[in-house]
Design a protein around this motif. Structure first.
Motif, PDB file in Angstrom:
ATOM      1  N   PRO A 318     -16.664  71.004  30.065  1.00 15.35           N
ATOM      2  CA  PRO A 318     -14.643  71.020  30.258  1.00 15.35           C
ATOM      3  C   PRO A 318     -14.541  69.609  31.506  1.00 15.35           C
ATOM      4  O   PRO A 318     -14.328  69.492  31.980  1.00 15.35           O
ATOM      5  N   GLU A 319     -13.412  68.814  30.955  1.00 14.09           N
ATOM      6  CA  GLU A 319     -12.918  67.776  32.256  1.00 14.09           C
ATOM      7  C   GLU A 319     -12.090  68.698  33.291  1.00 14.09           C
ATOM      8  O   GLU A 319     -12.067  67.693  33.814  1.00 14.09           O
ATOM      9  N   GLY A 320     -12.129  69.849  32.912  1.00 19.19           N
ATOM     10  CA  GLY A 320     -11.218  70.709  34.021  1.00 19.19           C
ATOM     11  C   GLY A 320     -11.665  70.531  34.829  1.00 19.19           C
ATOM     12  O   GLY A 320     -11.124  70.835  36.294  1.00 19.19           O
ATOM     13  N   ILE A 321     -13.765  70.446  35.220  1.00 20.27           N
ATOM     14  CA  ILE A 321     -14.450  70.674  36.632  1.00 20.27           C
ATOM     15  C   ILE A 321     -14.066  69.958  37.869  1.00 20.27           C
ATOM     16  O   ILE A 321     -14.260  69.163  38.906  1.00 20.27           O
ATOM     17  N   LEU A 322     -13.233  68.631  36.659  1.00 19.28           N
ATOM     18  CA  LEU A 322     -12.825  66.935  37.495  1.00 19.28           C
ATOM     19  C   LEU A 322     -12.002  66.973  38.265  1.00 19.28           C
ATOM     20  O   LEU A 322     -11.696  66.973  39.776  1.00 19.28           O
ATOM     21  N   VAL A 323     -11.070  68.162  38.219  1.00 16.40           N
ATOM     22  CA  VAL A 323     -10.329  68.504  38.593  1.00 16.40           C
ATOM     23  C   VAL A 323      -9.907  69.737  39.369  1.00 16.40           C
ATOM     24  O   VAL A 323      -9.100  69.830  40.357  1.00 16.40           O
ATOM     25  N   ASP A 324     -10.054  71.472  38.871  1.00 20.37           N
ATOM     26  CA  ASP A 324     -10.480  71.879  39.713  1.00 20.37           C
ATOM     27  C   ASP A 324     -10.686  72.342  40.906  1.00 20.37           C
ATOM     28  O   ASP A 324     -12.065  72.020  41.360  1.00 20.37           O
ATOM     29  N   GLY A 325     -10.372  72.691  41.590  1.00 18.23           N
ATOM     30  CA  GLY A 325     -10.349  73.618  43.411  1.00 18.23           C
ATOM     31  C   GLY A 325     -12.011  73.705  43.565  1.00 18.23           C
ATOM     32  O   GLY A 325     -12.670  73.269  44.720  1.00 18.23           O
ATOM     33  N   LYS A 326     -11.780  74.759  42.478  1.00 22.34           N
ATOM     34  CA  LYS A 326     -12.964  75.700  42.706  1.00 22.34           C
ATOM     35  C   LYS A 326     -14.016  75.845  41.064  1.00 22.34           C
ATOM     36  O   LYS A 326     -13.938  76.736  40.596  1.00 22.34           O
ATOM     37  N   PRO A 327     -15.006  74.665  40.601  1.00 20.53           N
ATOM     38  CA  PRO A 327     -15.015  74.160  39.754  1.00 20.53           C
ATOM     39  C   PRO A 327     -16.149  75.504  39.046  1.00 20.53           C
ATOM     40  O   PRO A 327     -17.222  75.594  39.741  1.00 20.53           O
ATOM     41  N   HIS A 328     -16.219  75.761  38.057  1.00 24.88           N
ATOM     42  CA  HIS A 328     -17.171  76.722  37.269  1.00 24.88           C
ATOM     43  C   HIS A 328     -17.580  76.092  36.232  1.00 24.88           C
ATOM     44  O   HIS A 328     -16.518  75.907  35.352  1.00 24.88           O
ATOM     45  N   LEU A 329     -18.939  76.508  35.523  1.00 25.83           N
ATOM     46  CA  LEU A 329     -18.313  76.350  34.329  1.00 25.83           C
ATOM     47  C   LEU A 329     -19.153  77.726  33.102  1.00 25.83           C
ATOM     48  O   LEU A 329     -18.135  78.462  32.643  1.00 25.83           O
ATOM     49  N   GLY A 330     -19.565  79.016  34.010  1.00 30.00           N
ATOM     50  CA  GLY A 330     -20.240  80.167  33.515  1.00 30.00           C
ATOM     51  C   GLY A 330     -21.664  79.871  32.486  1.00 30.00           C
ATOM     52  O   GLY A 330     -21.549  79.099  31.971  1.00 30.00           O
TER      53      GLY A 330
END
Length: 721
Positions: A318-330
């Motif tokens: 998801p494109e949110g990982i580029l913005v999330d301060g603590k990105p994770h996928l699962g």
């Protein structure tokens, strides 16, 4: 269209670890041992040292000089530390420009009416959540880029406010040309374009070398490269080399993610352990069935990290990982992503060999010319085959212990590596590597952690579907051995590692007689449990106390603890556990224990007897101090699981700073976590990316590609996770 970055930095200054004030532990003896006082790693205001103040003044002077020489109305302005209270923000899953964020932007610009600012002129670079107790109220914190031209074209009255805008270090920064980088695939394709026409590989015809600027690509020959291991480093090295025209064979001892998932299911349901297809071995590496964390200390905003992030998005993240301060996928998102990655590699012509174990290297006159492989299901290795290559990229994980033994048989240089721990020294950017890490995994009900961290706001978590993220924590303490003096190395570092909010404890054994565990979670983090490793560094002195010596003493130390844990659990992959309160008191008050997320069963045991006494005491004292920082951390609901040993590689394989080639064996390129140069998905992927360019440069697939595209390569021996 993505822009080709002029420089992707790999060697970056690490961020300081989050260090709290050391507290005196709970009294378990009349005279408490002395503790080393550790100040907060990030100081502000009057707390800063004179050297830090001077450095900050120089930085501000440089920023001002840059702005004076640039046009304020060109490019972008980056606005940082924009706080939006929770009640004014749509929530953690909203990554756009909200009315609350426009109010924060207007305050910085001193623009009188926030609603008049056009949202289209702003883009979110980073969004994180801050619920520290020192704040008046929890808030979301943003970094936003402001497109000046777009802002003025949509709202001309903003011109006057931009003209008065001045930079402030860490808060307001002018970016004359913006900072845009594409995914790795588009970056390489952009490099290979000449006058708008792409240069493609041709298997049958010679194509003369072509160049763009200082980057030259040669496509007349296709060197045969073997890449051993399909973890992040192996995958990204394969991607770079295949895109640049190499004939790549990716060798993986485990299975594709689909079959690997079935084997893991059989382990959880029927207790059947496939020694070559499990939580550690298989497509994607050990990180596939984990939390899928994408946090890193090698530079969250660096072009190299962004290139990897955008490549993951290209393959389905998801494109949110580029913005999330603590990105994770699962795990649920990693599995389809890896399928897409594999399909792209195969379309590039990469041969992927699953279920093939590398048993040996083929060496002649000090040069590697291939590998000896066998079916990973054949323990006798009687049907091994010789596969010849021009180079071998060794991208194995930290659990490939047989590889270390094989390398030693060829006198390949190995260095015992103090793994997974990094400590800031003298508040500078230099790093010190402490000892190997071992410890336990602690589990609490997630609601307990939510309440500790968020107080009344805990109700907004809603099993990962609420406005605020599922609560996590990061803890670091330093303790000194009770019978030691103040000499160097006498202190131990104790900290939380691989925290999995809304996750579960899983088995990561690769041998039925050994027991080790880890944590994992899915993308939503909706489990009712929170777990994290609590680990302490150990050294050669600890290894020698158990009569382990030599380059692989750390490996044998791991194995000994894993065998003891298996015996404590009673076999059949049952995990030994102990309540936190009992562990601190070195007793076992009852045989019944709180529920656990671990699905193969738990058994009450004397975990305080698992480690050498100094390790146990360090864990006990640090846990007591953790409770001072997070009141409620020590409780009967907290359950310790044994044992956590595989935090990272126990050795490092020395390699050249510039070429990434082994210093003791030509043609061998050790990379990633198993080689001792990474400690997570992101750092391993970046290492693989750089190594891919280094190997391509060695075989003249590109000239100057590393330096002119990605900046200077990583320094050998420097590991930043």
């Amino acid at each position: 269209m993505s822009l080709l970055p002029s420089k992707l930095l790999c060697l970056l200054r690490p961020t300081n670890p989050i260090l709290g004030l050391a507290h005196t532990r709970r009294q378990t003896s009349p005279t408490p041992p002395p503790l080393r006082r550790v100040l907060c790693a990030k100081r502000t205001g009057k707390q800063r040292y004179p050297s830090e103040k001077k450095k900050l003044r120089l930085k501000r002077k440089d920023v001002l000089a840059d702005v004076k020489s640039a046009n304020k109305f060109e490019g972008f302005w980056r606005l940082s530390k924009l706080g939006v209270p929770v009640h004014k923000d749509p929530g953690k899953d909203f990554l756009g420009i909200s009315d609350g964020l426009l109010e924060a932007i207007a305050k910085v610009l001193e623009f009188p009416v926030a609603s008049m600012l056009p949202a289209e002129a702003f883009s979110v670079v980073r969004k994180s959540f801050d619920a520290r107790k020192v704040l008046k109220e929890p808030k979301f914190v943003y970094i936003v880029d402001m497109d000046v031209n777009k802002l003025i074209s949509l709202e001309p009255r903003a011109w006057d406010f931009i003209s008065r805008l001045e930079p402030k270090a860490g808060l307001i920064e002018h970016l004359p040309h913006g900072k845009v980088s594409g995914d790795l695939i588009s970056i390489i394709k952009d490099c290979k374009k000449i006058s708008g026409n792409a240069v493609y590989r041709d298997d049958e015809h010679d194509i003369s070398s072509v160049s763009k600027g200082s980057v030259t690509y040669k496509t007349s020959t296709k060197p045969r490269i073997a890449i051993v291991g399909s973890g992040p480093s192996g995958l990204f090295a394969s991607l770079v080399l295949a895109e640049l025209g190499a004939n790549v064979t990716l060798i993986e001892r485990g299975k594709p993610v689909e079959q690997r998932g079935r084997d893991i299911g059989a382990l959880i349901v029927r207790r059947i352990l496939q020694t070559e297809s499990n939580f550690c071995f298989g497509e994607g590496g050990a990180g596939t069935w984990s939390d899928g964390k994408l946090v890193t200390r090698i530079g969250r905003n660096s072009d190299s990290v962004l290139a990897v992030m955008k490549t993951l998005v290209h393959f389905g993240a998801p494109e949110g990982i580029l913005v999330d301060g603590k990105p994770h996928l699962g795990t649920d998102r990693l599995v389809p992503l890896l399928r897409n990655f594999r399909q792209h590699l195969q379309e590039l012509g990469v041969t992927i060999e699953f279920g093939k174990r590398v048993d040996d290297l083929l060496i002649e006159e000090g040069n590697v010319f291939g590998v000896r492989v066998s079916d990973s299901r054949d323990n006798s290795r009687s049907n091994s085959q010789k596969w010849e290559y021009d180079a071998v990229v060794l991208a194995v994980g930290h659990s490939a212990r047989d590889i270390y033994e094989m390398l030693l048989s060829h006198n390949v240089t190995l260095v015992p590596k103090d793994f997974a721990v990094q400590e800031a020294l003298e508040w500078s950017n230099s790093l010190r590597y402490l000892g190997s890490l071992v410890g336990l995994r602690i589990e609490h009900p997630q609601q307990v952690i939510n309440s500790i961290q968020y107080s009344a706001l805990a109700s907004e978590v809603r099993c990962g579907r609420g406005k605020v993220p599922v609560a996590d924590y990061k803890l670091v303490k330093y303790v000194r051995d009770e019978d030691s003096d103040a000499s160097a190395g006498a202190s131990r570092s104790c900290y939380s590692f691989c925290m999995c909010p809304g996750g579960q404890v899983v088995l990561t054994s690769t041998n039925p007689s050994e027991l080790c565990i880890n944590g994992m979670s899915f993308s939503r983090r909706s489990s009712k449990w929170a777990n994290a490793a609590l680990v302490v560094n150990v050294s050669t002195k600890d290894f020698e106390s158990l009569n382990f010596h030599g380059l692989l003493a750390g490996v044998e130390f791991q194995r000994e603890l894993e065998r003891k844990a298996a015996i404590m659990g009673g076999g059949n992959f049952v995990v030994p556990v102990q309540t936190v309160t009992d562990f601190l008191d070195s007793k076992l008050s009852a045989t019944s224990v709180p529920p656990s997320s671990y699905r193969l069963g738990v058994k009450a045991a004397h975990l305080h007897e698992l480690f050498p006494i100094h390790v146990t005491e360090a864990l006990q004292r640090s846990i007591s101090m953790f409770d001072e920082e997070l009141p409620g951390f020590v409780s009967k609901e907290g359950l310790l699981h044994g044992v956590e040993t595989r935090t990272s590689s126990p050795v490092q394989i020395p390699r050249s700073i510039d070429t990434f080639e082994s210093t003791s064996l030509k043609g061998l390129y050790p990379i990633g976590e198993g080689a001792g140069y990474a400690g997570g998905i992101m750092s391993a992927a970046v290492d693989g990316m750089y190594a891919g360019f280094a190997v391509a440069n060695a075989f003249e697939l590109c000239h100057g590609g590393i330096e002119s595209v990605f900046g200077k390569t990583q320094r050998a021996g420097v590991v930043k996770y």
